[in-house]
Scaffold this active site. Sequence first.
Site, PDB file in Angstrom:
ATOM      1  N   TYR A   1     -62.565 -15.247 -36.539  1.00 56.67           N
ATOM      2  CA  TYR A   1     -62.525 -14.428 -36.756  1.00 56.67           C
ATOM      3  C   TYR A   1     -63.180 -12.809 -35.755  1.00 56.67           C
ATOM      4  CZ  TYR A   1     -59.835 -14.919 -40.163  1.00 56.67           C
ATOM      5  OH  TYR A   1     -58.008 -15.701 -40.960  1.00 56.67           O
TER       6      TYR A   1
ATOM      7  N   HIS B   1     -51.874 -10.041 -39.172  1.00 53.69           N
ATOM      8  CA  HIS B   1     -52.617 -10.821 -38.899  1.00 53.69           C
ATOM      9  C   HIS B   1     -53.868 -10.423 -38.056  1.00 53.69           C
ATOM     10  CE1 HIS B   1     -54.863 -14.503 -40.780  1.00 53.69           C
ATOM     11  NE2 HIS B   1     -55.530 -14.962 -40.313  1.00 53.69           N
TER      12      HIS B   1
ATOM     13  N   LYS C   1     -55.018 -18.282 -50.980  1.00 51.62           N
ATOM     14  CA  LYS C   1     -54.371 -19.186 -50.561  1.00 51.62           C
ATOM     15  C   LYS C   1     -54.858 -20.341 -51.626  1.00 51.62           C
ATOM     16  CE  LYS C   1     -54.452 -19.095 -45.234  1.00 51.62           C
ATOM     17  NZ  LYS C   1     -55.034 -19.543 -44.317  1.00 51.62           N
TER      18      LYS C   1
ATOM     19  N   ARG D   1     -56.052  -8.310 -39.786  1.00 52.65           N
ATOM     20  CA  ARG D   1     -57.663  -8.883 -41.341  1.00 52.65           C
ATOM     21  C   ARG D   1     -58.884  -9.528 -39.908  1.00 52.65           C
ATOM     22  NH1 ARG D   1     -58.916 -12.096 -45.270  1.00 52.65           N
ATOM     23  NH2 ARG D   1     -59.232 -14.975 -45.166  1.00 52.65           N
TER      24      ARG D   1
ATOM     25  N   ARG E   1     -55.405 -10.319 -46.371  1.00 50.16           N
ATOM     26  CA  ARG E   1     -53.841 -11.651 -46.004  1.00 50.16           C
ATOM     27  C   ARG E   1     -52.409 -10.756 -46.261  1.00 50.16           C
ATOM     28  NH1 ARG E   1     -56.820 -15.826 -48.616  1.00 50.16           N
ATOM     29  NH2 ARG E   1     -57.897 -16.860 -47.006  1.00 50.16           N
TER      30      ARG E   1
ATOM     31  N   HIS F   1     -63.539 -17.382 -48.295  1.00 49.89           N
ATOM     32  CA  HIS F   1     -62.835 -18.468 -46.737  1.00 49.89           C
ATOM     33  C   HIS F   1     -64.387 -18.812 -47.656  1.00 49.89           C
ATOM     34  CE1 HIS F   1     -61.879 -15.889 -42.875  1.00 49.89           C
ATOM     35  NE2 HIS F   1     -60.925 -16.507 -43.580  1.00 49.89           N
TER      36      HIS F   1
END
Length: 257
Positions: free
Chosen positions: A239, A204, A148, A207, A126, A230
């Site tokens: 994705y 992004h 995150k 990614r 990220r 994740h």
Amino acid sequence: MEKEKFRTWMKRRGLSNSTVSSYVNTLELFERDGFRFTFEDACRYKELQMQQNKPGTVNIRIHALNKYAEYSKARWRLKPVRIQNQQYVEHQLSLTQYNKLLSCLYDDGNLRWWVAIKVLASTGVRISEFLQIRLDDLRRGYADVCGKGTKYRRVWFPSKLRQEVLSEYHEEGYLLPYSDGVIRKRLHAFAKKYKLPKEPLHPHEFRAFYARHVYEKCKDLKFLQDLLGHASVQTTMRYLRKTSKGISRRISQIVKW
């Protein structure tokens, strides 16, 4: 609005810098447009946003109002707009576009950005994680970054990436000492300069580019989930979505009756 106190309150709860800035900007626009922070005005604002913006944008602004309601201990919350799961994306960065960007940056002698693009596309980090990476991390082969929710995870640097970067680049310290906003603007400037499409050139997308190419090589969804950090494999699968044009082309190849 107590802007700085609200900003500090959100950071203490682990929200990323980009989310904090987005929420503060939304509240500033909310006040500038003459709305008061009441449930009635918030509902009117939501209706106006639904008329003027896409559902995703509307929900970001609803989340901002709800977060400020939580901060100010208001007893109301707005319901987000329901969005059907989108099974496609409109734009993706192609391998040809990626290689052209790298080649143009290298030919211009812009090694700092050449390194930045290679690291983003070769690790899937990220942008908030990327800003924590130093040249020493590439020498070591990995970096422990705060992702995150203030969770730390380890990012591994492939040997090919390390060899190419360390043989060309010798600037110590952080790879890019800029904010994510500056990085977005520079990527758009590169798109214009090198005649590349603007839409897929945002942080992004690198990614997603990484996720697609790793999965093409290994076909291991759990491994990819771990690499991207994740919590849910459903997030990882987002994705791997095809483009709208790709789906249309595939359907045309199949349906010939």
